[in-house]
Scaffold this active site. Structure first.
Site, PDB file in Angstrom:
ATOM      1  N   CYS A  77       8.652  -2.905   1.683  1.00 45.28           N
ATOM      2  CA  CYS A  77       9.158  -3.812   2.718  1.00 45.28           C
ATOM      3  C   CYS A  77       9.984  -4.936   2.085  1.00 45.28           C
ATOM      4  O   CYS A  77      11.124  -4.713   1.703  1.00 45.28           O
ATOM      5  CB  CYS A  77       8.005  -4.330   3.587  1.00 45.28           C
ATOM      6  SG  CYS A  77       8.553  -5.078   5.152  1.00 45.28           S
ATOM      7  N   HIS A 125       5.477   0.327   5.313  1.00 48.41           N
ATOM      8  CA  HIS A 125       4.274   0.010   4.541  1.00 48.41           C
ATOM      9  C   HIS A 125       3.439   1.277   4.377  1.00 48.41           C
ATOM     10  O   HIS A 125       2.541   1.549   5.176  1.00 48.41           O
ATOM     11  CB  HIS A 125       3.445  -1.066   5.254  1.00 48.41           C
ATOM     12  CG  HIS A 125       3.997  -2.448   5.130  1.00 48.41           C
ATOM     13  ND1 HIS A 125       3.504  -3.363   4.220  1.00 48.41           N
ATOM     14  CD2 HIS A 125       5.007  -3.065   5.784  1.00 48.41           C
ATOM     15  CE1 HIS A 125       4.179  -4.496   4.330  1.00 48.41           C
ATOM     16  NE2 HIS A 125       5.106  -4.331   5.273  1.00 48.41           N
ATOM     17  N   GLU A 164       1.063   1.860   2.433  1.00 44.73           N
ATOM     18  CA  GLU A 164      -0.357   1.573   2.224  1.00 44.73           C
ATOM     19  C   GLU A 164      -1.136   1.511   3.526  1.00 44.73           C
ATOM     20  O   GLU A 164      -2.373   1.612   3.526  1.00 44.73           O
ATOM     21  CB  GLU A 164      -0.533   0.251   1.448  1.00 44.73           C
ATOM     22  CG  GLU A 164      -0.261  -1.020   2.219  1.00 44.73           C
ATOM     23  CD  GLU A 164       1.192  -1.458   2.245  1.00 44.73           C
ATOM     24  OE1 GLU A 164       1.435  -2.659   2.433  1.00 44.73           O
ATOM     25  OE2 GLU A 164       2.074  -0.590   2.068  1.00 44.73           O
TER      26      GLU A 164
END
Length: 262
Positions: free
Chosen positions: A128, A232, A234
């Site tokens: 990001c 993102h 994750e």
């Protein structure tokens, strides 16, 4: 009995919290922290995350006392995580009314880290804000707000949905990113940003775009691993099967770190 090889040590840049909620204590202090998803993601694939603290205005440590090459020498790779907007003066612009919170010390320190790892041929993975920082480091510019500047007619963030907000992804055929996903040319990713790449930095290639054309993945053309994604990964925890799996990206980064260490 042979000793167990040392796990890879991966540097993670922290997020900053200056306005600390009273219930957390630390009155008048600044917190530097990692949201657990990215740290757990790194650990889940067998590496050890190490937070690399940013130097603050009121810190007893001066930037001149912090030797980036010591971090570079000690760590095997760098992940630049999300957070505040990058100050536009770093890419030659004045701040617009649509600019969000910024932290210039974090900007400069992370740029020093990024350039140090790149110069050492150690892998860098930007998430990001991290993608945006990579682009700025390579001489590119950003849209300070995608909607306000007409770069997109669709919001790339949603306050209520947060990481459940998503959009389609067009992956360029034949690219490295496509190869990570068995030749796929489409996918879906979360979207939690209001800025994006305007002019692409030197030495970067576009691997994927959102449906509206906003750049979502860039990769360096040099010999060392340099990758940035606007989403993102994750947060791609498997609860939404429509989202691209996260592990192929991180595993490629860790493989590059292991190869460089070897």
């Amino acid at each position: 009995m042979s000793a167990r090889p040392r796990p890879l040590l991966i540097g993670l840049s922290p997020r900053l919290l200056a306005a600390v909620p009273p219930q957390l204590g630390f009155r008048g202090k600044t917190l530097q922290y990692l949201e657990q998803s990215v740290a757990h993601w790194v650990m889940a694939l067998g590496a050890l995350p190490v937070m690399v603290p940013t130097v603050q205005h009121d810190s007893p440590i001066r930037r001149s006392d912090v030797h980036v090459h010591d971090f570079v020498a000690a760590l095997d790779g760098l992940i630049l995580q999300g957070g505040a907007d990058i100050h536009p003066r770093l890419y030659g612009q004045e701040a617009s009314p649509h600019l969000g919170a910024v932290d210039e010390l974090r900007d400069r320190f992370e740029l020093d880290l990024l350039r140090g790892f790149a110069a050492a041929g150690k892998p860098v993975f930007g998430i990001c804000r991290g993608l945006q920082l990579i682009n700025v480091a390579c001489g590119g510019t950003l849209h300070q707000d995608l909607l306000a500047e007409g770069a997109s007619a669709q919001a790339h963030s949603h306050a209520d949905a947060y990481d459940r907000h998503s959009h389609g992804l067009h992956i360029a055929a034949g690219t490295w990113l496509s190869s990570r996903y068995d030749g796929a040319t489409t996918g879906r990713v979360n979207s939690i940003h209001h800025q994006g790449i305007a002019r692409l930095g030197a030495g970067l290639g576009v691997e994927a775009r959102a449906e509206d054309g906003v750049i979502e993945c860039v990769r360096g053309s040099g010999a060392h691993f340099l990758l940035g994604v606007q989403w993102h990964p994750e947060f791609h925890d498997g609860s939404d099967p429509d989202l691209l799996p996260a592990d192929p990206l991180l595993q490629a980064f860790l493989d590059a770190a292991a190869q460089r260490r070897g």
